[in-house]
Write an enzyme that holds these catalytic residues in place. Structure first.
Site, mmCIF file in Angstrom:
data_model
loop_
_atom_site.group_PDB
_atom_site.id
_atom_site.type_symbol
_atom_site.label_atom_id
_atom_site.label_comp_id
_atom_site.label_asym_id
_atom_site.label_seq_id
_atom_site.Cartn_x
_atom_site.Cartn_y
_atom_site.Cartn_z
ATOM 1 N N THR A 1 0.824 -1.207 0.000
ATOM 2 C CA THR A 1 0.000 0.000 0.000
ATOM 3 C C THR A 1 0.861 1.262 0.000
ATOM 4 O OG1 THR A 1 -1.435 1.316 1.469
ATOM 5 C CG2 THR A 1 -0.144 -0.387 2.519
ATOM 6 N N ASP A 2 0.315 2.346 -0.513
ATOM 7 C CA ASP A 2 1.035 3.629 -0.467
ATOM 8 C C ASP A 2 1.130 4.172 0.962
ATOM 9 O OD1 ASP A 2 -1.619 4.435 -0.104
ATOM 10 O OD2 ASP A 2 -1.610 5.949 -1.680
ATOM 11 N N GLU A 3 0.379 3.549 1.902
ATOM 12 C CA GLU A 3 0.399 4.048 3.287
ATOM 13 C C GLU A 3 1.745 3.798 3.953
ATOM 14 O OE1 GLU A 3 -3.207 3.523 5.475
ATOM 15 O OE2 GLU A 3 -4.387 3.334 3.648
ATOM 16 N N TYR B 1 -1.541 -0.332 11.099
ATOM 17 C CA TYR B 1 -1.749 -1.015 9.813
ATOM 18 C C TYR B 1 -0.574 -0.753 8.879
ATOM 19 C CZ TYR B 1 -3.316 -1.474 4.951
ATOM 20 O OH TYR B 1 -3.385 -1.774 3.599
ATOM 21 N N LYS C 1 2.270 -3.379 7.359
ATOM 22 C CA LYS C 1 2.480 -3.567 5.903
ATOM 23 C C LYS C 1 3.930 -3.236 5.541
ATOM 24 C CE LYS C 1 -0.029 -4.603 3.116
ATOM 25 N NZ LYS C 1 -0.396 -5.963 2.628
ATOM 26 N N ASN D 1 -8.138 1.736 -3.070
ATOM 27 C CA ASN D 1 -8.958 1.077 -4.092
ATOM 28 C C ASN D 1 -10.435 1.271 -3.781
ATOM 29 O OD1 ASN D 1 -7.458 -1.763 -5.587
ATOM 30 N ND2 ASN D 1 -6.344 -0.149 -4.531
ATOM 31 N N TYR E 1 -14.280 12.383 8.874
ATOM 32 C CA TYR E 1 -13.306 12.620 9.948
ATOM 33 C C TYR E 1 -12.708 14.019 9.827
ATOM 34 C CZ TYR E 1 -13.206 7.494 10.713
ATOM 35 O OH TYR E 1 -13.531 6.188 10.976
HETATM 36 P P1 NAD Z 1 -9.881 -7.064 2.729
HETATM 37 O O1 NAD Z 1 -9.825 -6.726 4.170
HETATM 38 O O2 NAD Z 1 -11.110 -6.787 1.941
HETATM 39 O O3 NAD Z 1 -9.548 -8.621 2.527
HETATM 40 C C1 NAD Z 1 -8.525 -9.281 3.204
HETATM 41 C C2 NAD Z 1 -8.711 -10.775 2.980
HETATM 42 O O4 NAD Z 1 -7.628 -11.470 3.640
HETATM 43 C C3 NAD Z 1 -10.017 -11.336 3.561
HETATM 44 O O5 NAD Z 1 -10.611 -12.205 2.633
HETATM 45 C C4 NAD Z 1 -9.556 -12.091 4.803
HETATM 46 O O6 NAD Z 1 -10.400 -13.172 5.135
HETATM 47 C C5 NAD Z 1 -8.171 -12.565 4.380
HETATM 48 N N1 NAD Z 1 -7.276 -12.808 5.530
HETATM 49 C C6 NAD Z 1 -7.049 -12.000 6.607
HETATM 50 N N2 NAD Z 1 -6.178 -12.602 7.443
HETATM 51 C C7 NAD Z 1 -5.832 -13.772 6.875
HETATM 52 C C8 NAD Z 1 -4.949 -14.823 7.250
HETATM 53 N N3 NAD Z 1 -4.246 -14.776 8.399
HETATM 54 N N4 NAD Z 1 -4.819 -15.895 6.428
HETATM 55 C C9 NAD Z 1 -5.526 -15.968 5.268
HETATM 56 N N5 NAD Z 1 -6.386 -15.012 4.866
HETATM 57 C C10 NAD Z 1 -6.531 -13.929 5.666
HETATM 58 O O7 NAD Z 1 -8.614 -6.348 2.093
HETATM 59 P P2 NAD Z 1 -8.413 -5.607 0.677
HETATM 60 O O8 NAD Z 1 -8.879 -4.213 0.786
HETATM 61 O O9 NAD Z 1 -8.927 -6.497 -0.395
HETATM 62 O O10 NAD Z 1 -6.811 -5.571 0.627
HETATM 63 C C11 NAD Z 1 -6.087 -6.657 0.044
HETATM 64 C C12 NAD Z 1 -4.610 -6.335 0.089
HETATM 65 O O11 NAD Z 1 -4.342 -5.132 -0.621
HETATM 66 C C13 NAD Z 1 -4.062 -6.095 1.507
HETATM 67 O O12 NAD Z 1 -2.781 -6.683 1.594
HETATM 68 C C14 NAD Z 1 -3.998 -4.592 1.626
HETATM 69 O O13 NAD Z 1 -2.974 -4.206 2.534
HETATM 70 C C15 NAD Z 1 -3.660 -4.205 0.206
HETATM 71 N N6 NAD Z 1 -4.123 -2.853 -0.212
HETATM 72 C C16 NAD Z 1 -5.394 -2.451 -0.001
HETATM 73 C C17 NAD Z 1 -5.804 -1.193 -0.466
HETATM 74 C C18 NAD Z 1 -7.240 -0.751 -0.290
HETATM 75 O O14 NAD Z 1 -7.545 0.390 -0.665
HETATM 76 N N7 NAD Z 1 -8.161 -1.545 0.202
HETATM 77 C C19 NAD Z 1 -4.919 -0.368 -1.109
HETATM 78 C C20 NAD Z 1 -3.613 -0.818 -1.329
HETATM 79 C C21 NAD Z 1 -3.235 -2.080 -0.876
HETATM 80 P P1 TYD Z 2 -10.351 4.367 4.546
HETATM 81 O O1 TYD Z 2 -11.314 3.890 3.515
HETATM 82 O O2 TYD Z 2 -10.444 3.836 5.938
HETATM 83 O O3 TYD Z 2 -8.885 4.152 3.933
HETATM 84 P P2 TYD Z 2 -7.439 4.626 4.489
HETATM 85 O O4 TYD Z 2 -7.567 5.171 5.847
HETATM 86 O O5 TYD Z 2 -6.699 3.327 4.462
HETATM 87 O O6 TYD Z 2 -6.939 5.651 3.496
HETATM 88 O O7 TYD Z 2 -10.441 5.962 4.645
HETATM 89 C C1 TYD Z 2 -10.205 6.781 3.535
HETATM 90 C C2 TYD Z 2 -10.236 8.218 3.996
HETATM 91 O O8 TYD Z 2 -11.552 8.520 4.485
HETATM 92 C C3 TYD Z 2 -9.281 8.475 5.145
HETATM 93 O O9 TYD Z 2 -8.727 9.785 4.986
HETATM 94 C C4 TYD Z 2 -10.173 8.441 6.380
HETATM 95 C C5 TYD Z 2 -11.519 8.961 5.848
HETATM 96 N N1 TYD Z 2 -12.703 8.381 6.532
HETATM 97 C C6 TYD Z 2 -13.704 9.229 7.008
HETATM 98 O O10 TYD Z 2 -13.602 10.474 6.866
HETATM 99 N N2 TYD Z 2 -14.779 8.684 7.615
HETATM 100 C C7 TYD Z 2 -14.921 7.338 7.793
HETATM 101 O O11 TYD Z 2 -15.942 6.890 8.392
HETATM 102 C C8 TYD Z 2 -13.903 6.472 7.290
HETATM 103 C C9 TYD Z 2 -14.016 4.978 7.446
HETATM 104 C C10 TYD Z 2 -12.815 7.052 6.668
#
Ligand code: NAD
Ligand code: TYD
Length: 341
Positions: free
Chosen positions: A126-128, A150, A154, A180, A207
């Site tokens: 992640t970019d975080e 988090y 990562k 995403n 927030y």
């Molecule tokens: P999500 O929370 O929707 O899904 C995570 C999945 O991992 C779930 O299906 C969960 O059951 C499974 N999981 C959790 N712990 C596990 C374990 N110990 N063993 C096996 N499976 C396990 O997450 P997401 O948003 O789809 O993110 C997927 C990946 O992409 C993550 O690694 C996250 O850090 C990365 N990512 C997410 C975003 C975003 O915006 N959501 C952006 C950049 C990178």
């Molecule tokens: P989020 O989807 O939790 O992703 P991340 O914190 O990993 O970027 O949040 C995206 C942005 O939205 C982040 O700046 C926090 C803000 N946010 C709110 O303002 N209200 C909310 O209820 C949530 C969940 C997030």
């Protein structure tokens, strides 16, 4: 020749979109999903694939070395693509343990299994990990300065991946994606939370002042980039993936309301997240040099995502009426209003 991929975390949001992308675009490929099915894992995300002989699901934990070894050997896996993680910043603030376990120790377990077999390994990051970016855009060689539990877990995963490349010569790659959005995103994340709250006539809890900036990208674009890096990424390298344009949360929120034809009166500014990273922004020149382009602007991605939640109530209504209610109450129930200054 088709590939056999182990997609860990494939029942989650991005992982399931990736499985659909691979099986939909590569007729010869096979996918084995290994997923623990935590609160975020949902077999509904993969339901349309159950009759596809190229898809196989195993419930299991990436921290369990025996399970990982058994699955890799039983299915003749060529490469591991690791999506499995605890992913929600607010949950990591409330209770970091599971984050360290899955995102650090789980990554290590998978890397060990890959090392023993000389197997291709891709880490979805992640970019975080770059932390707050006051100006300009993060490049892949920037120091990792994570600030939430988090992001720190990562970043720990990324450092281990790099160590396995340098020390053992494992063929690894990393993608660092921005926020995403799109189908099957658990409604704790801001876009599906705001879209579904607005549909239900509930408040949208922004927030703080809402002027934090994020690069909201369409999940399908991210999945294409991951697969490109898996095929053509240079060993040991990391690639940023996003639109390259960050917008404020207020702009995102207003677009959600506009797309739904809802009133701005639903917006409620609530107490800010502790340690909230004000701005993320990434430079995407490196992945673009591999031939990838983002197909959606953040604005297009937001509108398209909102429309998906409008069309797919079957998917999110059962989630929001279950254990999610207790989570929402705990996270937002006693959250005060935002006090400026
Ligand atoms: P999500 O929370 O929707 O899904 C995570 C999945 O991992 C779930 O299906 C969960 O059951 C499974 N999981 C959790 N712990 C596990 C374990 N110990 N063993 C096996 N499976 C396990 O997450 P997401 O948003 O789809 O993110 C997927 C990946 O992409 C993550 O690694 C996250 O850090 C990365 N990512 C997410 C975003 C975003 O915006 N959501 C952006 C950049 C990178
Ligand atoms: P989020 O989807 O939790 O992703 P991340 O914190 O990993 O970027 O949040 C995206 C942005 O939205 C982040 O700046 C926090 C803000 N946010 C709110 O303002 N209200 C909310 O209820 C949530 C969940 C997030």
């Amino acid at each position: 020749m088709g590939r056999t991929l182990l997609v860990t975390g494939g029942a989650g949001f991005i992982g399931s979109n990736y499985v659909h992308y691979v099986l939909g675009s590569q007729p010869e490929d096979r996918v084995v999903v290994l997923d623990k099915l935590t609160y975020a894992g949902n077999l509904d995300n993969l339901k349309s694939l159950v009759d596809d002989p190229r898809y196989h699901f195993v419930q299991g934990d990436i921290c369990d070395a025996e399970t990982v070894a058994r699955v890799l050997d039983a299915h003749g896996v060529d490469a591991i693509v690791n999506f499995a993680a605890e992913t929600h910043v607010d949950r990591s603030i409330a209770d970091p343990d599971a984050f360290i376990r899955t995102d650090v120790l789980g990554t290590h377990t998978l890397l060990e299994a890959a090392r023993e077999r000389g197997m291709r390994y891709h880490q979805v990051s992640t970019d975080e990990v770059y932390g707050h970016v006051p100006e300009g855009a993060s490049v892949e060689t920037d120091p990792l300065e994570p600030r939430s539990p988090y992001a720190a877990s990562k970043a720990g995963g990324d450092l281990l991946v790099n160590a396995y490349f340098v020390t053992y010569g494992l063929h690894t790659t990393i993608t660092r994606g921005s926020n995403n959005i799109g189908p099957f995103q658990y409604p704790e994340k801001v876009l599906p939370l705001f879209a579904t709250n607005a549909m239900e006539g509930e408040m949208l809890p922004v927030y703080g002042d809402g002027l934090q900036e994020r690069d909201y990208q369409w999940v399908g674009d991210h999945c294409e980039a991951i697969d490109l890096v898996l095929r053509r990424g240079a060993p040991g390298e990391a690639y940023n993936v996003g639109t390259g344009t960050s917008i404020t949360n207020m702009e995102m929120t207003q677009l959600v309301l506009e797309t739904l034809g809802k009133d701005r009166g639903l917006i409620r500014h609530v107490a800010d997240r502790p340690g909230h990273d004000r701005r993320y922004c990434i430079d995407t020149a490196k992945i673009r040099a591999l031939g990838w382009r983002s197909r959606h602007t953040p604005q297009e991605a937001i509108r398209e995502s909102v429309r998906w939640y409008v069309d797919n109530e079957w998917w999110w209504r059962p989630i929001k009426s279950g254990a999610f209610k207790a989570y929402y109450q705990e996270m937002y129930g006693s959250r005060g209003d935002y006090q400026a200054g």
